[in-house]
Scaffold this motif. Sequence first.
Motif, PDB file in Angstrom:
ATOM      1  N   THR A   9       0.844  -1.200   0.000  1.00 54.04           N
ATOM      2  CA  THR A   9       0.000   0.000   0.000  1.00 54.04           C
ATOM      3  C   THR A   9       0.880   1.251   0.000  1.00 54.04           C
ATOM      4  N   PRO A  10       0.522   2.263  -0.794  1.00 50.04           N
ATOM      5  CA  PRO A  10       1.308   3.508  -0.739  1.00 50.04           C
ATOM      6  C   PRO A  10       1.198   4.161   0.643  1.00 50.04           C
ATOM      7  N   VAL A  11       2.350   4.402   1.286  1.00 55.40           N
ATOM      8  CA  VAL A  11       2.327   5.036   2.613  1.00 55.40           C
ATOM      9  C   VAL A  11       3.123   6.344   2.667  1.00 55.40           C
ATOM     10  N   PHE A  12       4.148   6.491   1.800  1.00 56.13           N
ATOM     11  CA  PHE A  12       4.926   7.743   1.808  1.00 56.13           C
ATOM     12  C   PHE A  12       4.763   8.443   0.468  1.00 56.13           C
ATOM     13  N   ASP A  13       4.410   9.727   0.518  1.00 54.99           N
ATOM     14  CA  ASP A  13       4.234  10.473  -0.736  1.00 54.99           C
ATOM     15  C   ASP A  13       5.597  10.847  -1.335  1.00 54.99           C
ATOM     16  N   LEU A  14       5.538  11.397  -2.530  1.00 57.21           N
ATOM     17  CA  LEU A  14       6.771  11.773  -3.232  1.00 57.21           C
ATOM     18  C   LEU A  14       7.541  12.839  -2.451  1.00 57.21           C
ATOM     19  N   GLY A  63       0.449  18.455   4.902  1.00 52.32           N
ATOM     20  CA  GLY A  63       0.663  17.428   3.880  1.00 52.32           C
ATOM     21  C   GLY A  63      -0.125  16.144   4.102  1.00 52.32           C
ATOM     22  N   SER A  64       0.352  15.079   3.448  1.00 55.96           N
ATOM     23  CA  SER A  64      -0.275  13.758   3.528  1.00 55.96           C
ATOM     24  C   SER A  64      -0.301  13.250   4.969  1.00 55.96           C
ATOM     25  N   ASP A  65      -1.193  12.284   5.242  1.00 55.94           N
ATOM     26  CA  ASP A  65      -1.319  11.743   6.613  1.00 55.94           C
ATOM     27  C   ASP A  65       0.030  11.384   7.233  1.00 55.94           C
ATOM     28  N   THR A  66       0.823  10.567   6.516  1.00 59.24           N
ATOM     29  CA  THR A  66       2.066  10.050   7.121  1.00 59.24           C
ATOM     30  C   THR A  66       3.176  11.102   7.175  1.00 59.24           C
ATOM     31  N   ALA A  67       2.986  12.230   6.467  1.00 59.04           N
ATOM     32  CA  ALA A  67       3.996  13.297   6.508  1.00 59.04           C
ATOM     33  C   ALA A  67       3.747  14.233   7.685  1.00 59.04           C
ATOM     34  N   ARG A  68       2.530  14.198   8.228  1.00 60.64           N
ATOM     35  CA  ARG A  68       2.175  15.159   9.285  1.00 60.64           C
ATOM     36  C   ARG A  68       2.808  14.806  10.620  1.00 60.64           C
ATOM     37  N   PHE A  69       3.350  15.825  11.297  1.00 58.31           N
ATOM     38  CA  PHE A  69       3.994  15.584  12.588  1.00 58.31           C
ATOM     39  C   PHE A  69       3.012  14.982  13.586  1.00 58.31           C
ATOM     40  N   ARG A  70       1.753  15.455  13.537  1.00 56.77           N
ATOM     41  CA  ARG A  70       0.833  14.941  14.562  1.00 56.77           C
ATOM     42  C   ARG A  70       0.485  13.470  14.307  1.00 56.77           C
ATOM     43  N   HIS A  71       0.784  12.995  13.089  1.00 59.21           N
ATOM     44  CA  HIS A  71       0.548  11.586  12.790  1.00 59.21           C
ATOM     45  C   HIS A  71       1.670  10.710  13.343  1.00 59.21           C
ATOM     46  N   PHE A  72       2.926  11.228  13.274  1.00 55.80           N
ATOM     47  CA  PHE A  72       4.022  10.311  13.635  1.00 55.80           C
ATOM     48  C   PHE A  72       4.819  10.699  14.878  1.00 55.80           C
ATOM     49  N   VAL A  73       4.709  11.956  15.348  1.00 56.48           N
ATOM     50  CA  VAL A  73       5.452  12.288  16.580  1.00 56.48           C
ATOM     51  C   VAL A  73       4.693  11.695  17.768  1.00 56.48           C
ATOM     52  N   PRO A 189      -3.262   5.242   4.562  1.00 54.62           N
ATOM     53  CA  PRO A 189      -3.183   6.690   4.795  1.00 54.62           C
ATOM     54  C   PRO A 189      -3.577   7.465   3.544  1.00 54.62           C
ATOM     55  N   GLN A 190      -4.049   8.690   3.753  1.00 53.12           N
ATOM     56  CA  GLN A 190      -4.387   9.523   2.600  1.00 53.12           C
ATOM     57  C   GLN A 190      -3.132  10.269   2.145  1.00 53.12           C
ATOM     58  N   LEU A 191      -2.770  10.065   0.881  1.00 50.47           N
ATOM     59  CA  LEU A 191      -1.586  10.737   0.344  1.00 50.47           C
ATOM     60  C   LEU A 191      -2.013  11.838  -0.608  1.00 50.47           C
ATOM     61  N   LEU A 192      -1.383  13.003  -0.464  1.00 52.25           N
ATOM     62  CA  LEU A 192      -1.730  14.141  -1.324  1.00 52.25           C
ATOM     63  C   LEU A 192      -0.727  14.254  -2.468  1.00 52.25           C
ATOM     64  N   ASN A 193      -1.136  14.985  -3.519  1.00 48.67           N
ATOM     65  CA  ASN A 193      -0.226  15.287  -4.611  1.00 48.67           C
ATOM     66  C   ASN A 193       0.922  16.155  -4.074  1.00 48.67           C
ATOM     67  N   SER A 194       2.160  15.789  -4.416  1.00 47.61           N
ATOM     68  CA  SER A 194       3.315  16.475  -3.822  1.00 47.61           C
ATOM     69  C   SER A 194       3.701  17.761  -4.544  1.00 47.61           C
ATOM     70  N   PHE A 195       2.933  18.141  -5.554  1.00 45.97           N
ATOM     71  CA  PHE A 195       3.255  19.342  -6.319  1.00 45.97           C
ATOM     72  C   PHE A 195       3.366  20.563  -5.393  1.00 45.97           C
ATOM     73  N   LYS A 196       2.441  20.655  -4.416  1.00 45.08           N
ATOM     74  CA  LYS A 196       2.453  21.817  -3.507  1.00 45.08           C
ATOM     75  C   LYS A 196       3.748  21.873  -2.706  1.00 45.08           C
ATOM     76  N   TYR A 197       4.261  20.702  -2.337  1.00 48.67           N
ATOM     77  CA  TYR A 197       5.528  20.663  -1.598  1.00 48.67           C
ATOM     78  C   TYR A 197       6.641  21.249  -2.456  1.00 48.67           C
ATOM     79  N   LEU A 198       6.697  20.820  -3.727  1.00 48.04           N
ATOM     80  CA  LEU A 198       7.755  21.302  -4.615  1.00 48.04           C
ATOM     81  C   LEU A 198       7.634  22.805  -4.821  1.00 48.04           C
TER      82      LEU A 198
END
Length: 230
Positions: A9-14, A63-73, A189-198
């Motif tokens: 399953t995709p878990v980490f976004d670009l 960002g995406s679920d798994t990128a968020r600090f409140r998800h993993f800290v 997890p919900q992953l978002l398009n990473s374009f905004k990050y770039l």
Amino acid sequence: MQQIQSALTPVFDLAVRLFHWLQVLLLGGLWYSAEQEWYGIHQLLAYTLASLLGARLIWGLIGSDTARFRHFVPGFRQLRHYLATKTPAVGHNPLSALMILALILLVALQFFSGLMTTDEVMTEGPLYSLVPDWLSSLAGSWHELGFNLLLGLVALHVLAAVLHQWRGDRVISAMWHGRKVLPANTPAPQLLNSFKYLLLALILFCGLMGWQGSALWPQVLTDLQTIGVL
Ligand code: HEM
Ligand code: HEM
């Protein structure tokens, strides 16, 4: 969180993966350029890394679920639960999350101390002459010491990652291609398009170049001439 998953399953976004591996390359380049005393290139790489890191911090909020600090800290209770059960995590596991925070902090301190550092020959960070002597001297010492500390933590981080990979968690593969095998019935997890990050990283880079570009580019050109590229 979406559907029920059991396979790869995709878990980490670009954004997370690009940030991670570019950071590794840039830190290598920062070390090498300092060794060679190519401080124009050194600063350019540092501003690039700072832009990627700044954008990653913002992505940690929006960002995406798994990128968020409140998800993993982890909180204290989550950490204790993880240590007792070793339940596989969907994104970063709670123990490696603590290491991740320490690495991010050290890279940020490395950047800010660099801004106040001088090589006492040709190069001064842009804040060097603006801060009191005691602070620039502290920053200079930290710039060397902090990097060695960073290397020590990176060694631990890589060792832990290799051990997890070897034991079957496949965390390094997940950090590379973004996918993990999750236990059955684990919500993806919900992953978002990473374009905004770039875009965020590009905006921050343009901001830093607007601030320091005119002082920096002549030094980069001199370095490129020294290397023989120009
Ligand atoms: C300069 C060296 C390195 C630094 C500063 C570093 C830093 C980081 C950071 C900040 C993250 C969190 C990424 C995010 O959420 O955006 C991370 C995750 C990770 N890194 Fe590194 N890293 C380094 C090198 C490596 C190397 C060489 C490997 C593997 C051989 C590796 C394997 C991993 C893995 C597997 C994760 C995910 C951990 C998990 O999901 O629990 N890292 N690293
Ligand atoms: C995350 C970003 C950075 C990293 C990882 C980094 C890393 C390093 C390393 C490993 C050294 C050699 C230290 C030693 O052994 O003396 C160094 C030196 C240096 N760096 Fe950075 N640096 C970063 C950012 C910056 C920035 C933003 C500036 C200035 C704008 C800067 C300016 C310098 C200078 C002037 C030296 C020479 C210091 C001396 O001769 O004692 N660095 N850096």
